[in-house]
Design an enzyme around this catalytic site. Structure first.
Site, PDB file in Angstrom:
ATOM      1  N   ASP A  97     -26.621  60.957  73.747  1.00  0.00           N
ATOM      2  CA  ASP A  97     -28.051  61.191  73.915  1.00  0.00           C
ATOM      3  C   ASP A  97     -28.805  60.717  72.676  1.00  0.00           C
ATOM      4  O   ASP A  97     -29.773  59.977  72.762  1.00  0.00           O
ATOM      5  CB  ASP A  97     -28.335  62.678  74.208  1.00  0.00           C
ATOM      6  CG  ASP A  97     -27.717  63.630  73.180  1.00  0.00           C
ATOM      7  OD1 ASP A  97     -26.939  63.185  72.314  1.00  0.00           O
ATOM      8  OD2 ASP A  97     -28.015  64.833  73.254  1.00  0.00           O
ATOM      9  N   ASP A 100     -27.981  61.099  65.153  1.00  0.00           N
ATOM     10  CA  ASP A 100     -28.804  61.590  64.044  1.00  0.00           C
ATOM     11  C   ASP A 100     -28.091  61.275  62.730  1.00  0.00           C
ATOM     12  O   ASP A 100     -28.207  60.160  62.211  1.00  0.00           O
ATOM     13  CB  ASP A 100     -29.029  63.090  64.255  1.00  0.00           C
ATOM     14  CG  ASP A 100     -29.975  63.721  63.249  1.00  0.00           C
ATOM     15  OD1 ASP A 100     -30.625  62.979  62.495  1.00  0.00           O
ATOM     16  OD2 ASP A 100     -30.079  64.958  63.213  1.00  0.00           O
ATOM     17  N   SER A 101     -27.331  62.196  62.178  1.00  0.00           N
ATOM     18  CA  SER A 101     -26.587  61.908  60.944  1.00  0.00           C
ATOM     19  C   SER A 101     -25.488  60.880  61.207  1.00  0.00           C
ATOM     20  O   SER A 101     -25.067  60.154  60.307  1.00  0.00           O
ATOM     21  CB  SER A 101     -25.966  63.191  60.388  1.00  0.00           C
ATOM     22  OG  SER A 101     -24.903  63.622  61.203  1.00  0.00           O
ATOM     23  N   THR A 104     -21.146  63.236  64.016  1.00  0.00           N
ATOM     24  CA  THR A 104     -20.454  63.572  65.263  1.00  0.00           C
ATOM     25  C   THR A 104     -19.858  62.307  65.877  1.00  0.00           C
ATOM     26  O   THR A 104     -18.677  62.259  66.232  1.00  0.00           O
ATOM     27  CB  THR A 104     -21.444  64.214  66.273  1.00  0.00           C
ATOM     28  OG1 THR A 104     -22.141  65.264  65.620  1.00  0.00           O
ATOM     29  CG2 THR A 104     -20.726  64.755  67.487  1.00  0.00           C
ATOM     30  N   LEU A 105     -20.693  61.282  65.968  1.00  0.00           N
ATOM     31  CA  LEU A 105     -20.274  60.014  66.565  1.00  0.00           C
ATOM     32  C   LEU A 105     -19.093  59.413  65.806  1.00  0.00           C
ATOM     33  O   LEU A 105     -18.126  58.932  66.403  1.00  0.00           O
ATOM     34  CB  LEU A 105     -21.469  59.056  66.559  1.00  0.00           C
ATOM     35  CG  LEU A 105     -21.253  57.700  67.179  1.00  0.00           C
ATOM     36  CD1 LEU A 105     -20.849  57.817  68.627  1.00  0.00           C
ATOM     37  CD2 LEU A 105     -22.507  56.866  67.051  1.00  0.00           C
ATOM     38  N   LYS A 128     -31.885  57.947  65.918  1.00  0.00           N
ATOM     39  CA  LYS A 128     -32.769  58.625  64.968  1.00  0.00           C
ATOM     40  C   LYS A 128     -32.224  58.429  63.560  1.00  0.00           C
ATOM     41  O   LYS A 128     -31.178  58.947  63.217  1.00  0.00           O
ATOM     42  CB  LYS A 128     -32.867  60.116  65.310  1.00  0.00           C
ATOM     43  CG  LYS A 128     -33.953  60.843  64.552  1.00  0.00           C
ATOM     44  CD  LYS A 128     -34.198  62.218  65.124  1.00  0.00           C
ATOM     45  CE  LYS A 128     -33.145  63.216  64.719  1.00  0.00           C
ATOM     46  NZ  LYS A 128     -33.455  64.585  65.193  1.00  0.00           N
ATOM     47  N   ARG A 162     -33.595  70.981  78.439  1.00  0.00           N
ATOM     48  CA  ARG A 162     -32.810  69.850  78.949  1.00  0.00           C
ATOM     49  C   ARG A 162     -33.361  69.294  80.262  1.00  0.00           C
ATOM     50  O   ARG A 162     -33.205  68.119  80.565  1.00  0.00           O
ATOM     51  CB  ARG A 162     -31.361  70.282  79.226  1.00  0.00           C
ATOM     52  CG  ARG A 162     -30.542  70.566  77.993  1.00  0.00           C
ATOM     53  CD  ARG A 162     -29.061  70.630  78.372  1.00  0.00           C
ATOM     54  NE  ARG A 162     -28.256  71.361  77.418  1.00  0.00           N
ATOM     55  CZ  ARG A 162     -27.763  70.848  76.292  1.00  0.00           C
ATOM     56  NH1 ARG A 162     -28.019  69.610  75.993  1.00  0.00           N
ATOM     57  NH2 ARG A 162     -27.045  71.579  75.482  1.00  0.00           N
TER      58      ARG A 162
END
Ligand code: IMP
Ligand code: MG
Length: 172
Positions: A97, A100-101, A104-105, A128, A162
């Site tokens: 989705d 960001d930082s 996680t990915l 982002k 959501r």
């Protein structure tokens, strides 16, 4: 005053998803594509994206948890649900989705690579960049957001919002 400010309307999202699907369909023609959605945030995006593809695809999901109920990644990623399909020697496209930082990915990419797929690409609805900490290769991104916290179209704040068809900036 509302705490939600519109960022992308449903018809604008539809258009950018359609464009991403067109690019993906061209890039993965004659390949064995497995799309893996990252739960829960990517479930609406993935559902819309695959219905715009013009190539065959198989789908799976994984769920990793890094935020809890807050708005900032703690870096420590926990796998809640792993994939169930065999991705060895297949072309994998991870569907997020929002990145960001990137922590996680980054963790998920390392995990998927341990199954020895032929390739792993990344497709995210929103890129982002303000708080990026890990260099992550994003092949397809629908929308670049500089900052702020976004909700709707699958994205949540403490599990709320959501269901909204559009994307909004949430004043926290
Ligand atoms: P990262 O590890 O900081 O890149 O965090 C990525 C995950 O955090 C995303 O998959 C989302 O679930 C969540 N997240 C990050 N930013 C937002 C936001 O603006 N709105 C909603 N969820 C977000
Ligand atoms: Mg997510």
């Amino acid at each position: 005053m509302s705490e939600l400010t519109p960022v992308l309307a449903a018809d604008e999202i539809h258009l950018l998803v359609k464009n991403m699907a067109r690019r993906i369909s061209a890039d993965y023609i004659d390949r064995e594509l497995v799309m893996i959605g990252v739960l829960k945030g990517a479930f609406i995006f993935l559902a819309d994206l695959i219905r715009q593809l013009t190539i065959p695809v198989t789908v799976d999901f994984l769920q990793a948890c890094s935020y809890g109920a807050g708005t900032q990644s703690c870096g420590a990623v926990r796998l809640v649900k792993d994939i169930g399909v065999d991705i060895r020697s297949k072309d994998v496209l991870l569907v997020e989705d929002i990145v960001d930082s990137g922590l996680t990915l980054n963790w998920i990419l390392g995990h998927l690579k341990s199954f020895q797929p032929l390739s792993v690409g990344v497709c995210t609805l929103i890129d982002k960049r303000e708080r990026r900490e890990a260099e992550v290769p994003i092949a397809y991104s629908g929308h670049v957001a500089e900052k702020g916290f976004l909700v709707g179209y699958g994205l949540d704040y403490a599990e709320a919002y959501r269901h909204l068809p559009g994307l909004y900036h949430l004043k926290i």
